[in-house]
Design a protein around this motif. Structure first.
Motif, mmCIF file in Angstrom:
data_model
loop_
_atom_site.group_PDB
_atom_site.id
_atom_site.type_symbol
_atom_site.label_atom_id
_atom_site.label_comp_id
_atom_site.label_asym_id
_atom_site.label_seq_id
_atom_site.Cartn_x
_atom_site.Cartn_y
_atom_site.Cartn_z
ATOM 1 N N GLY A 1 15.185 21.144 -17.629
ATOM 2 C CA GLY A 1 15.324 21.969 -16.430
ATOM 3 C C GLY A 1 14.752 21.253 -15.220
ATOM 4 N N GLN B 1 24.509 22.811 -15.897
ATOM 5 C CA GLN B 1 24.728 21.664 -15.017
ATOM 6 C C GLN B 1 25.988 21.870 -14.179
ATOM 7 O OE1 GLN B 1 24.795 18.717 -18.109
ATOM 8 N NE2 GLN B 1 22.668 18.111 -17.753
ATOM 9 N N GLN B 2 27.041 22.416 -14.830
ATOM 10 C CA GLN B 2 28.283 22.662 -14.082
ATOM 11 C C GLN B 2 28.033 23.623 -12.927
ATOM 12 O OE1 GLN B 2 32.060 23.293 -16.032
ATOM 13 N NE2 GLN B 2 31.233 22.626 -17.966
ATOM 14 N N LEU C 1 34.899 24.406 -11.423
ATOM 15 C CA LEU C 1 34.890 23.017 -10.961
ATOM 16 C C LEU C 1 36.268 22.429 -11.219
ATOM 17 C CD1 LEU C 1 31.443 21.699 -12.225
ATOM 18 C CD2 LEU C 1 32.086 22.345 -9.907
ATOM 19 N N LEU D 1 36.522 15.436 -24.550
ATOM 20 C CA LEU D 1 35.738 16.664 -24.400
ATOM 21 C C LEU D 1 34.697 16.772 -25.498
ATOM 22 C CD1 LEU D 1 37.596 19.723 -23.087
ATOM 23 C CD2 LEU D 1 36.677 17.714 -21.963
ATOM 24 N N ALA E 1 26.345 15.898 -24.189
ATOM 25 C CA ALA E 1 25.742 16.478 -22.988
ATOM 26 C C ALA E 1 25.061 17.795 -23.313
ATOM 27 C CB ALA E 1 26.814 16.683 -21.917
ATOM 28 N N LEU E 2 25.731 18.595 -24.137
ATOM 29 C CA LEU E 2 25.164 19.890 -24.494
ATOM 30 C C LEU E 2 23.868 19.709 -25.266
ATOM 31 C CD1 LEU E 2 28.280 22.011 -25.464
ATOM 32 C CD2 LEU E 2 26.532 22.614 -23.796
ATOM 33 N N ARG F 1 25.268 24.140 -11.351
ATOM 34 C CA ARG F 1 24.481 23.486 -10.300
ATOM 35 C C ARG F 1 25.380 22.589 -9.451
ATOM 36 N NH1 ARG F 1 19.671 20.614 -12.878
ATOM 37 N NH2 ARG F 1 20.630 20.918 -14.919
ATOM 38 N N ALA G 1 21.283 18.854 -22.854
ATOM 39 C CA ALA G 1 20.907 19.971 -21.979
ATOM 40 C C ALA G 1 20.015 20.970 -22.699
ATOM 41 C CB ALA G 1 22.158 20.667 -21.458
ATOM 42 N N ALA H 1 33.694 18.453 -17.734
ATOM 43 C CA ALA H 1 33.730 18.794 -19.155
ATOM 44 C C ALA H 1 32.600 18.135 -19.931
ATOM 45 C CB ALA H 1 35.076 18.386 -19.752
ATOM 46 N N GLN H 2 31.988 17.104 -19.323
ATOM 47 C CA GLN H 2 30.896 16.415 -20.020
ATOM 48 C C GLN H 2 29.542 17.027 -19.705
ATOM 49 O OE1 GLN H 2 31.680 12.615 -18.374
ATOM 50 N NE2 GLN H 2 33.413 12.201 -19.703
ATOM 51 N N LEU H 3 29.533 18.098 -18.901
ATOM 52 C CA LEU H 3 28.270 18.724 -18.516
ATOM 53 C C LEU H 3 28.098 20.053 -19.235
ATOM 54 C CD1 LEU H 3 28.436 18.263 -14.640
ATOM 55 C CD2 LEU H 3 27.412 16.733 -16.313
ATOM 56 N N SER H 4 26.852 20.481 -19.350
ATOM 57 C CA SER H 4 26.582 21.800 -19.897
ATOM 58 C C SER H 4 26.910 22.843 -18.829
ATOM 59 C CB SER H 4 25.116 21.915 -20.280
ATOM 60 O OG SER H 4 24.327 21.971 -19.111
ATOM 61 N N GLY H 5 26.971 24.104 -19.251
ATOM 62 C CA GLY H 5 27.290 25.172 -18.310
ATOM 63 C C GLY H 5 26.335 25.216 -17.129
ATOM 64 N N LYS I 1 31.789 13.662 -25.775
ATOM 65 C CA LYS I 1 30.835 13.565 -24.666
ATOM 66 C C LYS I 1 30.213 14.912 -24.349
ATOM 67 C CE LYS I 1 32.897 9.472 -22.664
ATOM 68 N NZ LYS I 1 33.712 8.907 -21.603
ATOM 69 N N GLN I 2 31.006 15.971 -24.485
ATOM 70 C CA GLN I 2 30.476 17.282 -24.146
ATOM 71 C C GLN I 2 29.383 17.679 -25.126
ATOM 72 O OE1 GLN I 2 33.207 20.529 -24.369
ATOM 73 N NE2 GLN I 2 32.424 21.449 -22.500
ATOM 74 N N ASP J 1 24.551 30.254 -21.395
ATOM 75 C CA ASP J 1 23.642 30.523 -22.510
ATOM 76 C C ASP J 1 22.275 30.871 -21.932
ATOM 77 O OD1 ASP J 1 25.562 29.966 -24.312
ATOM 78 O OD2 ASP J 1 24.912 27.906 -24.687
ATOM 79 N N GLN K 1 41.066 27.905 -10.268
ATOM 80 C CA GLN K 1 41.169 26.611 -9.602
ATOM 81 C C GLN K 1 41.667 26.753 -8.173
ATOM 82 O OE1 GLN K 1 40.318 23.429 -10.718
ATOM 83 N NE2 GLN K 1 39.195 24.673 -12.170
ATOM 84 N N LYS L 1 24.221 12.394 -12.912
ATOM 85 C CA LYS L 1 25.518 12.866 -13.420
ATOM 86 C C LYS L 1 26.645 12.649 -12.421
ATOM 87 C CE LYS L 1 23.980 14.668 -17.291
ATOM 88 N NZ LYS L 1 24.301 14.008 -18.551
ATOM 89 N N GLU M 1 19.289 29.999 -22.410
ATOM 90 C CA GLU M 1 18.297 28.974 -22.066
ATOM 91 C C GLU M 1 18.731 28.098 -20.887
ATOM 92 O OE1 GLU M 1 19.484 27.084 -26.077
ATOM 93 O OE2 GLU M 1 20.279 28.787 -25.026
ATOM 94 N N LEU M 2 19.971 28.295 -20.395
ATOM 95 C CA LEU M 2 20.431 27.513 -19.246
ATOM 96 C C LEU M 2 20.371 28.305 -17.946
ATOM 97 C CD1 LEU M 2 23.562 25.789 -20.826
ATOM 98 C CD2 LEU M 2 21.198 25.011 -20.811
ATOM 99 N N GLU N 1 17.608 27.138 -15.072
ATOM 100 C CA GLU N 1 17.817 25.991 -14.195
ATOM 101 C C GLU N 1 18.681 26.352 -12.991
ATOM 102 O OE1 GLU N 1 21.185 23.279 -16.115
ATOM 103 O OE2 GLU N 1 19.705 23.818 -17.629
ATOM 104 N N PRO O 1 38.424 20.056 -12.976
ATOM 105 C CA PRO O 1 38.167 19.260 -14.184
ATOM 106 C C PRO O 1 38.684 17.829 -14.087
ATOM 107 C CG PRO O 1 39.945 20.832 -14.561
ATOM 108 C CD PRO O 1 39.371 21.147 -13.207
#
Lengths: 304, 262
Positions: free
Chosen positions: A302, B163-164, B110, A285, A292-293, B166, A296, B157-161, A288-289, B190, A180, B151, B192-193, B196, B112
């Motif tokens: 993509g 997306q984070q 990022l 977390l 989102a996952l 990006r 995705a 924390a609400q995004l996939s890896g 919503k995560q 992962d 961070q 987004k 498949e990510l 992107e 959080p």
């Protein structure tokens, strides 16, 4: 792998018995009842006096002063504690050492000794002046003519508390991942800006629960300001009354009851505060995560 | 060492001259020399512990170079040279140098506690003193570029890896850097990510952004890089045109490494 269509029968096992728990509980209940009976019938407890003074105005005023002392000293402790913690973690060796020495002195001597010292402060320094040494003075405070035991009391408590809160805050800051501050640095932020904008807000989650504990602890520690001497808080007022009517036990019980009630209220508050902060991490977390996952991982998400 | 790629302009974007880095007795970089021209993409590969990430971190002075010289766009990084003597750089100036160098981390990093938009406008507003409205407008543009307009108000924390990462790229671009550093940007994702994120990086490369990328994605290197550098044990073992190096590695170490990752 095949899935069996018929689900297996639900297990109905005979629960374990715990006979010794019952025995222990019964023995303890009997002992408590015996003690309560003894206390209720013992003249020396002075229950009539207890009832008479429980809602005495001097006691409730004392309780209010106790609460005020607690709030002021915690506020002072928090402000100073943040400054000390940030100094301790700063790259500046002067700040680091100043903070270290402060913690060393204020954690290394008993709070009671410190309070006695602050009580003697006006003897050590007759007045406070702000100005050029041997030159003109801009500000003058005469410590002799002021009635300042209350100020000395909360300053004394606050300065001591700052040392403990500094360690709590430092632990909170250290709990924020290094990435961070690194990300902030890479974006061109200065050390101070990264601390203020990135690290401290995230450290709050770790800092708040133990600070709640310190708050409750401070409420009880205020009884030590009798060392200043300041005697208009709960413990002091109780003692003032007891000294006049020669009945220390019922009045001690009065004070203890008030402390217990206020502490219980604070504990309820702390419980909700802690639940709020732990919920902040886990629940939002997962729900919503996961959503989102799931999104995705759907094909065609993509971009570009 | 320098690859004959695009026409070199007068000052290279990155110039490393025998860059060394040691932590006491441990030598991580043992004299790395390379050059990246403006608009070029350089990909650094090598086994873990080879010093490629450390080298990247030296470029924006997250690590201090202990010997050699490192220049970005002609400016010496981390030190000031006056009359042949090096002086330590005041933190304020080091921070100024970093503003123009964007960095993307393996673990995104990022913030959080801020929304996606909050992450992107943070540094422009508080470091560059850009007006909030202008910063927001630019942030929305960038989010559009990385395909995450919808987004904007989400928390990391609400995004996939993917997306984070990006968003992290958009956050770095918001400072309008002249150079972008990518430290294993897809290693924590992962499989498949990965695509992107690589797509966004390919797009940046095609727009002429100068990039240094530490990665294990050989396909990306082959397709996008102007230079491929293979590092091992703190030195550059082999460098050159990515297609040639990947197809026909000259050194045994390079051959052994490539046979494992491809």
């Amino acid at each position: 792998m095949t899935v069996d269509a018929s689900s297996p029968p639900i297990i109905h096992a005979v629960p374990l018995r715990h006979p010794w728990r019952w025995v222990a509980a019964i023995v303890i209940i009997i002992l408590v009842l015996l003690f309560l009976y003894g206390a209720a019938t013992n003249e020396a407890y002075g229950w009539a006096t207890f009832r008479k003074y429980l809602f005495d105005q001097r006691i409730s005023r004392g309780a209010w002063n106790t609460i005020q002392l607690t709030i002021y000293s915690m506020l002072l402790g928090l402000v100073l504690g943040v400054i000390l913690a940030v100094m301790r973690l700063s790259p500046n060796p002067v700040f680091k050492s100043v903070s270290w020495v402060y913690l060393w002195i204020f954690r290394g001597t008993p709070i009671y000794v410190q309070l006695v010292f602050w009580g003697l402060f006006p003897t050590l320094y007759k007045n406070i002046q702000l100005g050029v040494p041997f030159g003109p003075s801009f500000f003058h405070l005469d410590l002799q003519n002021l009635s300042i035991p209350f100020i000395l009391a909360f300053v004394g408590l606050g300065l001591n508390e700052a040392a403990y809160l500094a360690e709590i805050i430092r632990a909170g800051i250290s709990s924020v991942p290094e990435g961070q501050s690194e990300a902030s640095t890479a974006l061109g932020m200065s050390w101070g800006l990264a601390m203020w904008r990135t690290v401290l807000p995230q450290a709050m989650r770790v800092i708040i629960p133990p600070t709640g504990n310190e708050f409750i602890s401070m409420l009880k520690t205020t009884s030590l300001v009798t060392a200043i001497p300041y005697s208009h808080e709960l413990y002091g007022e109780q003692r003032n009354i007891a000294a006049v009517i020669f009945q220390p036990i019922p009045l001690l019980l009065v004070a203890a009851t008030w402390y217990l009630v206020i502490t219980s209220i604070l504990m309820v508050g702390q419980h909700y505060l802690e639940r709020y902060f732990s919920r902040g991490i886990s629940r939002t977390l997962t729900d919503k995560q996961l959503e989102a996952l799931a999104k995705a991982q759907m094909p065609g998400e993509g971009h570009i | 060492m320098t690859a004959a790629a695009k026409t070199p302009s007068t000052t290279p974007m990155v110039l490393a001259e025998r860059v060394c880095k040691d932590y006491g007795a441990l030598q991580v970089l043992k004299g790395v020399t390379l050059e990246v021209q403006k608009g070029q993409v350089l990909v650094l590969v090598g086994p873990s512990g080879s010093g490629k990430s450390t080298f990247l971190r030296c470029i924006n002075h997250l690590e201090e170079v202990t010997a050699g010289r490192l220049y970005v766009d002609g400016d010496l990084i981390g030190y000031r040279e006056r009359g042949g003597t090096l002086h330590e750089m005041p933190p304020r100036e080091a921070a100024k140098q970093r503003r123009d160098i964007g960095m993307v981390f393996q673990h995104f990093n990022l913030f959080p506690h801020r929304t996606v938009l909050g992450n992107i406008i943070e540094a422009p507003i508080h470091v560059k003193r850009v007006k909030k409205a202008a910063a927001l407008e630019r942030a929305r543009d960038l989010l559009d570029q990385v395909g995450l307009s919808e987004k904007a108000e989400a928390y990391p924390a609400q995004l996939s890896g993917g997306q984070q990462q990006r968003v992290a790229i958009a956050r770095a671009l918001a400072m309008n850097p002249k150079l972008m550093l990518f430290d294993e940007p897809t290693s924590a994702l992962d499989p498949e990510l990965v695509g992107e994120v690589l797509d966004v990086m390919k797009k940046l490369a095609s727009e002429g952004v100068t990039m240094l990328v530490v990665t294990h994605e050989m396909g990306f290197a082959r397709e996008v890089a102007d230079q491929l550098v293979f590092m091992d044990g703190g030195v550059i073992v082999e460098a050159g045109n990515p297609r040639e190096v990947l197809k026909n590695p000259q050194h045994e170490r390079t051959k052994a490494f490539l046979s494992k990752v491809m």
